[in-house]
Design an enzyme around this catalytic site. Structure first.
Site, short mmCIF file in Angstrom:
data_model
loop_
_atom_site.label_atom_id
_atom_site.label_comp_id
_atom_site.label_asym_id
_atom_site.label_seq_id
_atom_site.Cartn_x
_atom_site.Cartn_y
_atom_site.Cartn_z
N GLU A 66 0.88 -1.26 -0.09
CA GLU A 66 -0.06 -0.04 -0.10
C GLU A 66 0.97 1.24 -0.10
O GLU A 66 1.84 1.21 0.69
CB GLU A 66 -0.88 -0.12 1.19
CG GLU A 66 -2.01 -1.07 1.02
CD GLU A 66 -2.93 -0.79 2.32
OE1 GLU A 66 -3.02 -0.16 3.08
OE2 GLU A 66 -3.62 -1.94 2.35
N THR A 270 -8.68 0.10 -18.93
CA THR A 270 -8.32 -1.28 -18.58
C THR A 270 -7.21 -1.82 -19.41
O THR A 270 -6.77 -0.79 -20.43
CB THR A 270 -9.35 -2.34 -18.89
OG1 THR A 270 -9.89 -2.17 -20.27
CG2 THR A 270 -10.76 -1.98 -18.32
#
Ligand code: PLP
Length: 478
Positions: A66, A270
């Protein structure tokens, strides 16, 4: 990579998997056989290279990371930093974008990151300033309420689903249609084409914060310079979702006004459709949004999928190769051939044709719903998906259209003659399919009868095309 290396890599991987759960190894083998043996015409699918696929099967999957490059909430992320930096660098170079954020896990995530970046960047939020000045834990319930109110009620104008837009462009049941006060623009009822004057008129009236351009099922190119003019006139942020046509942008088929990157404030995509990478998403941004986009985690994302970011880097490196330009051009040429094949056989296409990678076939002229057509085609080994057409009388579930795309079969090496034959086979199936009736005797939107022998005839002819252009030709599973 040599064929024998790929074959032994997959053979051994499947042995390892099979030693733990043989049914998963079997399903994986079967999926390859199914993909090899069917005409894949789903416009949002493709076949990633073995290098891309293999990159996803590593221990990067096990790492939490993260944060952003060099600024992680976990220790030991130096190799993830390498992977993420490389993927972002390839994306910036390939698309000529000032900033690239490669963490989104999917297209929907990329759009959520973009939406929240726009809100954070553009909406004046005295409560948010307070929030940033203080420890979050010190915010009172009243502060949170004020903040929610400030961020809420912003306006978004996007393309409607039945005109070809995506769920995330403000469709009511999607969070984009709930978190924003939304309106939708459609296409011209006569031509099916985008009417920029009508979009501008709607934007002037509605004054959105976000103007979304891009589509899932619009078979034409969009002039993004014009969309930017409209956004600028009303003070909106232009966000372009190029999920479907990113490969055509990467391959320089869409340039100038048709390339969204120089015109949009934010471009989302995408990576797994025409771009031919792993399943995932990405945000490209102008500098002014870079810092806000970087807060994708923790704003809406958790830990990045490091193994997928690695595969994005590999796929983007492939797309920077000159051969990708030839592939992208062939996608567009093949869509023209497919459209011409339908028109010669008197089928009706939304907008009368295509100039991108997809064709939208109106199956009502065959007396069928999209659901019936999709099912009958699948019986004959032709994999498509049903899709609404503008002002669709059958709604988004049954629909009146079939969407067909060329990226996947172009990867297999299909050209003009093969796509003409594909049109012939599809027309053969649809003209030999009859709509069924409900138990009460009325017309059914789901049941159908495909005439005897048609599925076998079409499968045999498809097999000839597929055998001529095998999928992963050197890959032999032992
Ligand atoms: N945006 C567009 C235009 C799409 O067509 C799609 C997928 O179909 C998405 C976003 C969502 O992508 P994903 O399925 O990766 O979340």
């Amino acid at each position: 990579m040599t064929d024998s290396l790929i074959s032994s890599a997959y053979t051994q991987a499947l042995e390892v998997i099979g030693s733990v759960e043989p049914r998963i190894a079997d399903a994986t083998r079967q999926e390859l056989a199914d993909q090899r043996g069917s005409l894949k015409l789903i416009a949002s699918e493709n076949y990633a290279s073995p290098a891309v696929l293999l990159t996803m099967g590593t221990w990067f999957s096990d790492k939490y990371a993260e944060g952003t490059v060099g600024h992680r909430f976990y220790a030991g992320c130096q190799n993830v930093d390498t992977v993420e930096s490389l993927a972002a660098e390839h994306a910036r170079e390939l698309f000529g974008a000032p900033y690239a954020y490669v963490q989104p896990h999917s297209g929907i995530d990329a759009n959520l990151v973009a939406f929240w970046s726009i809100l954070a960047n553009k909406v004046e939020t005295p409560a948010l300033e307070k929030h940033q000045a203080k420890n979050v834990n010190e915010l009172s319930e009243a502060d949170w309420e004020e903040l929610r109110h400030e961020l809420g009620n912003q306006r978004l104008l996007g393309m409607s689903l039945d005109a070809g837009g995506h769920l995330t462009h403000g469709f009511r049941p999607n969070i984009s249609g709930k978190m924003f006060h939304q309106q939708q623009y459609g296409t011209d009822p006569e031509t099916g084409l985008l009417d920029y004057d009508a979009v501008a008129a709607k934007a002037r009236e509605f004054r959105p914060l976000v103007l979304v351009a891009g589509y899932s099922a619009y078979p034409r190119r969009v002039n993004f310079a014009k969309m930017r003019e409209i956004a600028d006139e009303v003070g909106a942020v232009l966000m372009v979702d190029m999920a479907h046509f990113a490969g055509l942008v990467a391959g320089k088929v869409f340039t100038g006004d048709e390339d969204p990157v120089p015109h949009a404030h934010l471009v989302t995509t995408t990576t797994h459709k025409s771009l031919r990478g792993p399943r995932g998403g990405m945000v490209l941004a102008q500098e002014e949004f870079a810092a806000d986009v970087d807060r994708g985690c923790p704003m809406v994302l958790g830990g990045p999928l490091s193994h997928v970011m690695a595969a994005k880097a590999v796929a983007l490196a492939e797309a920077r190769h000159s051969s990708f330009r030839a592939y992208a051009q062939q996608i567009a040429d093949n869509a023209q051939s497919l459209a011409a094949g339908f028109l010669e056989r008197d089928a009706r296409l939304v907008t009368g044709g295509t100039d991108n990678h997809l064709v939208l076939l109106d199956v009502s002229t065959f007396g069928l719903t999209g659901r019936q057509a999709e099912s009958a085609l699948l019986d004959a080994g032709v994999v498509t998906n049903r899709n609404s057409i503008p002002a669709d009388p059958n709604g988004a579930w049954y629909t009146s259209g079939i969407r067909l795309g060329t990226p996947a079969l172009t990867t297999r090496g299909f050209g003009h003659d093969e796509f003409d034959k594909v049109a012939e086979l599809i027309v053969d199936v649809l003209s030999n399919t009859e709509a069924g009736t409900t138990k009460a005797g009325g017309p059914s939107k789901a049941s159908y009868t495909l005439a005897d022998g048609v599925a076998d005839r079409v499968k045999a002819q498809s097999a000839e095309l597929l055998d001529k252009h095998p999928l992963y030709p050197g890959l032999v599973l032992g």
